[in-house]
Motif scaffolding. Sequence first.
Motif, PDB file in Angstrom:
ATOM      1  N   MET A 199      43.882 -28.399 -11.468  1.00  0.00           N
ATOM      2  CA  MET A 199      42.989 -27.262 -11.753  1.00  0.00           C
ATOM      3  C   MET A 199      43.606 -25.974 -11.207  1.00  0.00           C
ATOM      4  O   MET A 199      44.142 -25.954 -10.114  1.00  0.00           O
ATOM      5  N   GLN A 243      27.372 -38.201 -11.740  1.00  0.00           N
ATOM      6  CA  GLN A 243      28.723 -37.815 -11.304  1.00  0.00           C
ATOM      7  C   GLN A 243      29.810 -38.641 -11.988  1.00  0.00           C
ATOM      8  O   GLN A 243      30.746 -39.105 -11.358  1.00  0.00           O
ATOM      9  N   TYR A 302      18.367 -29.381  -1.729  1.00  0.00           N
ATOM     10  CA  TYR A 302      19.607 -30.160  -1.764  1.00  0.00           C
ATOM     11  C   TYR A 302      20.471 -29.775  -2.967  1.00  0.00           C
ATOM     12  O   TYR A 302      21.675 -29.548  -2.843  1.00  0.00           O
ATOM     13  N   TYR A 335      24.193 -28.440  -3.224  1.00  0.00           N
ATOM     14  CA  TYR A 335      25.152 -29.249  -3.985  1.00  0.00           C
ATOM     15  C   TYR A 335      25.936 -28.377  -4.959  1.00  0.00           C
ATOM     16  O   TYR A 335      27.159 -28.447  -5.037  1.00  0.00           O
ATOM     17  N   TYR A 393      28.310 -26.123  -3.286  1.00  0.00           N
ATOM     18  CA  TYR A 393      29.350 -26.931  -2.643  1.00  0.00           C
ATOM     19  C   TYR A 393      30.419 -27.357  -3.639  1.00  0.00           C
ATOM     20  O   TYR A 393      31.596 -27.370  -3.338  1.00  0.00           O
ATOM     21  N   THR A 426      13.443 -40.372  -1.711  1.00  0.00           N
ATOM     22  CA  THR A 426      14.155 -39.158  -2.116  1.00  0.00           C
ATOM     23  C   THR A 426      15.287 -38.837  -1.151  1.00  0.00           C
ATOM     24  O   THR A 426      16.401 -38.513  -1.567  1.00  0.00           O
ATOM     25  N   VAL A 427      14.997 -38.944   0.156  1.00  0.00           N
ATOM     26  CA  VAL A 427      16.017 -38.635   1.157  1.00  0.00           C
ATOM     27  C   VAL A 427      17.196 -39.603   1.026  1.00  0.00           C
ATOM     28  O   VAL A 427      18.358 -39.202   1.083  1.00  0.00           O
ATOM     29  N   ILE A 467      19.159 -38.585  -1.946  1.00  0.00           N
ATOM     30  CA  ILE A 467      19.937 -37.381  -1.657  1.00  0.00           C
ATOM     31  C   ILE A 467      21.173 -37.749  -0.840  1.00  0.00           C
ATOM     32  O   ILE A 467      22.279 -37.277  -1.117  1.00  0.00           O
ATOM     33  N   HIS A 506      23.712 -39.368  -2.991  1.00  0.00           N
ATOM     34  CA  HIS A 506      24.293 -38.376  -3.875  1.00  0.00           C
ATOM     35  C   HIS A 506      25.273 -37.489  -3.112  1.00  0.00           C
ATOM     36  O   HIS A 506      26.346 -37.136  -3.618  1.00  0.00           O
ATOM     37  N   ALA A 507      24.930 -37.169  -1.869  1.00  0.00           N
ATOM     38  CA  ALA A 507      25.786 -36.306  -1.058  1.00  0.00           C
ATOM     39  C   ALA A 507      27.113 -37.005  -0.763  1.00  0.00           C
ATOM     40  O   ALA A 507      28.177 -36.376  -0.798  1.00  0.00           O
ATOM     41  N   SER A 560      28.576 -39.329  -2.607  1.00  0.00           N
ATOM     42  CA  SER A 560      29.338 -39.343  -3.861  1.00  0.00           C
ATOM     43  C   SER A 560      29.893 -37.954  -4.186  1.00  0.00           C
ATOM     44  O   SER A 560      31.011 -37.812  -4.676  1.00  0.00           O
ATOM     45  N   THR A 561      29.103 -36.916  -3.844  1.00  0.00           N
ATOM     46  CA  THR A 561      29.561 -35.540  -4.089  1.00  0.00           C
ATOM     47  C   THR A 561      30.800 -35.228  -3.255  1.00  0.00           C
ATOM     48  O   THR A 561      31.744 -34.587  -3.723  1.00  0.00           O
ATOM     49  N   ASN A 562      30.805 -35.704  -2.011  1.00  0.00           N
ATOM     50  CA  ASN A 562      31.939 -35.439  -1.135  1.00  0.00           C
ATOM     51  C   ASN A 562      33.210 -36.129  -1.621  1.00  0.00           C
ATOM     52  O   ASN A 562      34.291 -35.556  -1.538  1.00  0.00           O
ATOM     53  N   ARG A 608      33.823 -36.774  -4.688  1.00  0.00           N
ATOM     54  CA  ARG A 608      34.235 -36.015  -5.857  1.00  0.00           C
ATOM     55  C   ARG A 608      34.927 -34.711  -5.452  1.00  0.00           C
ATOM     56  O   ARG A 608      35.934 -34.315  -6.014  1.00  0.00           O
ATOM     57  N   LYS A 609      34.355 -34.063  -4.444  1.00  0.00           N
ATOM     58  CA  LYS A 609      34.922 -32.782  -4.030  1.00  0.00           C
ATOM     59  C   LYS A 609      36.321 -32.972  -3.452  1.00  0.00           C
ATOM     60  O   LYS A 609      37.210 -32.147  -3.672  1.00  0.00           O
ATOM     61  N   LEU A 612      38.598 -32.993  -6.230  1.00  0.00           N
ATOM     62  CA  LEU A 612      38.757 -31.637  -6.780  1.00  0.00           C
ATOM     63  C   LEU A 612      39.731 -30.824  -5.939  1.00  0.00           C
ATOM     64  O   LEU A 612      40.616 -30.140  -6.460  1.00  0.00           O
ATOM     65  N   GLU A 617      43.275 -32.029  -6.425  1.00  0.00           N
ATOM     66  CA  GLU A 617      43.794 -31.562  -7.710  1.00  0.00           C
ATOM     67  C   GLU A 617      44.204 -30.097  -7.615  1.00  0.00           C
ATOM     68  O   GLU A 617      45.256 -29.695  -8.085  1.00  0.00           O
ATOM     69  N   GLU A 618      43.332 -29.324  -6.971  1.00  0.00           N
ATOM     70  CA  GLU A 618      43.601 -27.900  -6.851  1.00  0.00           C
ATOM     71  C   GLU A 618      44.851 -27.636  -6.027  1.00  0.00           C
ATOM     72  O   GLU A 618      45.682 -26.799  -6.371  1.00  0.00           O
ATOM     73  N   ALA A 630      47.841 -28.488  -7.980  1.00  0.00           N
ATOM     74  CA  ALA A 630      48.101 -27.459  -8.977  1.00  0.00           C
ATOM     75  C   ALA A 630      48.758 -26.236  -8.338  1.00  0.00           C
ATOM     76  O   ALA A 630      49.737 -25.696  -8.861  1.00  0.00           O
ATOM     77  N   VAL A 676      52.482 -24.429  -8.866  1.00  0.00           N
ATOM     78  CA  VAL A 676      52.714 -23.003  -9.107  1.00  0.00           C
ATOM     79  C   VAL A 676      53.786 -22.480  -8.156  1.00  0.00           C
ATOM     80  O   VAL A 676      54.736 -21.804  -8.536  1.00  0.00           O
TER      81      VAL A 676
END
Lengths: 238, 376
Positions: free
Chosen positions: A1, A113, A195, A199, A202, B337-338, B341, B344-345, B347-349, B351-352, B355, B358-359, B362, B366
Motif C-alpha cells: 500500500m 474482517q 468502540y 475502530y 484505528y 457485547t463486550v 467487542i 473484534h478488537a 482481530s482488528t489488531n 489486521r492492522k 496493513l 504492507e505499508e 511498500a 520506494v
Amino acid sequence: MQTQTLGRVYVWEIPVRFYHWLNAFSLVVLCVTGYLIGAPLAIQQASEASFAYWFGKVRFIHFVFAYIFFFNFLFRIYWGFVGNRYANWKNFLPFRKKQWKEIKQVIAVDILQRDNTPIETIGHNAVAGFTYFMTFLAFLFQCITGFGLYAAMSKAWLPKLFAWIVPLMGGDFAVRQWHHAFMWFFILFALVHVYIVFYHDYVEGRGEISSMGSGWKFIEKEYHPILKDEKPASGIKK
Amino acid sequence: MSTNSRPTIWEHAQSKGVSRREFLTACAWMTAMLGLPASAVAQVTKALETQPRLPVLWFHFQECTCCSESFIRSSHPGIADIVLDKISLDYTETLMAASGKQAEEALRDTMTKYKGKYLMVVEGSVPTAEGGVYCCIGGRTALDIVQEAAAGAKAMICWGSCASNGCVQAAKPNPTQATPIHKLVSGVPIINVPGCPPIAEVMTGTIVHLLAFDRIPQLDGLGRPKAFYSRRVHDTCYRRPNYDAGLFVNSFDDENAKRGFCLYKMGCRGPVTYNACGVMRWNGGVSFPIQSGHPCIGCSEGNFWDNGPFYRHLPNFPGFGIETTADKIGVGLGAVTVVGIAAHAISTNIRKRHLIKEEQAASEDVKDGRAEQGGS
C-alpha cells in the motif's frame, strides 16, 4: 500500500456536532437518572421527609433532560432536510441499490474482517446510517412512552399528546416496563458505537474520533469529493 | 313532575317511610360521593325526586363475588340500602330471594318490559373457549346471556377487574379464554369499574351518577369513571413525601418500614395504578393497603397478576424465565457485547499489523527505487 494523499472534507456541520454531544450528554443523564428512578439507592436513615428531596430532584433532572432530548431529536430530524449531504435523511434509509451493496461490503470488511477493500462513503456508511435510523425509532419509542407516563402528573400540553400510548399498551405498568427495557438499548448502543468509532479511526486513519469535534475527516484522494476529479496540474509531470 | 307511571325514587322512599330530612341527607351523601360540590346537592335532589327507579340486572359470571361483598359494605350505614331502594334490582343471583324458574322469569320480564331502559351490571369475565361452556347459567352460556341482555340495555357497568380486564382467570395461560366484557359487546355504553374488588363507595358513586344525571359519567381512555380513576394511588398516597425525599423501605422488617417510609422498592404498584384508595380508603375510610404497611398490588390495573412478582419493583421480563428482569437481560447482553467487542478488537489488531507491514514494505520499495535512480 502506498502512502496516502489525504484531503480534508468538512463532513459534520456545527449543528450536527452540537446535536451529537447534547444528545450524548442527555442520554447519559437520562440513563443514570432513569436507572436510579427504577432502583433507588438503599439508604437507611432516620430523617424526616420534609428535610430531603433527593429522589424528587433525580426525577426532575430526568424530566428536564427528557424535554432537552426530545427537542434536540426534533431538531436533528429538521436538519436531515436542510443540512449538508452527510446529514441528509437519505443516509439513514437504505432505499438505493448502492446502499445495499455497501451494507454487504461493510459487513465483510468491518464486521467479519474478511476483506480489505476500503469503504468509499465519507459520512455515515450504509450500515451505520441504518443503525442510526433504528436508534431514532428507539428515541421515538422512549419519547412516546416517557411522555405518556409523565402525562398523568403533568398539566402541560406536550406530554398529553402522548397519553394515548397508555391505554394502547394496557396501562402504566407495561409502559414503564418497556420504557425501562429500552434503556438497555441505549447502553448497548453506546458500547458498540464508541468502540466502532475508535475502530474506524484505528484502521482507516481518517480522523473519525476527532471529526465529531472539528467536523473534518481526512479522505483519500481517490474518494475525495473534489480532489478525485482534479486532473494533475499541467505544469507537473509524473 | 311525576307523570311517569312508575313511582319516582322520592315517592318510593316515602312509601318506605323515609322522612324528607333523611332523603335530603341521602342526597347530600350522594353528591359528596360523586365528588361534586355542595352546590350540586339541589341538582341531585331534583333528579332523585323526578327519576323513576332504574331497573337493574346484575349478572355474575367468572368471579368470586368480592365485588358484591364490597358493594354491600358501602361505608355509611343505610347508603347501600338507599341505593338498593333507588334502583330496582330485578335480577342478581347472589342477593335475590327467587331462584330457578322464578329467577329466570324475573330476568325475562325485565328484559322485555324495560327494553332499552334497564341498566345491565356485570360482575365477572366471560369464558369464550370451546363455545363458552366453562360458565353456564340455566343451561345457557355466559356469552349468550351477555349478548342477549346487552342488546336491550341502556348502559352497562362492568364491576371489578374480572369484567373490566379479566383479572386472575385471564392471567396466563388463561385456559378458559376469560374475556372482559367490553371486548364482547358493542353498541352499548360501557363503564369499567376495575378493582379486586372496587371500593364500595366507587361502586355506589357510579350508580348514583347514572341515576342523578341519567347519563354516563366522564370516562378515561380505558372506560373508567374519571371521578375515581383519574389519579394514581401514588399521587394521593400519604406516604408520597417519603418517595420524593428518597426515603424507602428496603425490607419489610427494617427500621424504615417501622418509620412508615415509601414502599416503592417493595414493589408498590401505586405509581402505575389508577384508583381512589388513597382518598376514599376502605371499610368506611379506616385504611388502605399502604396505610397497613403493604405495597399496593395494582389490583385495578389490567394484567396485574402477570406483572409479578408483587414484591419487586421491576417485573419479570415477558418471554423469559422466572426471576429474569429487564436489567438481568440487559447486563447479559452487555457482557456478550463486550466479549464481541474484545474479539473484534483482537482481530482488528491482527489486521492492522498486516496493513502496517504492507505499508512498510511498500515504502521500502520506494526507498530502494530512489536509491537505484540516485545511483544511475
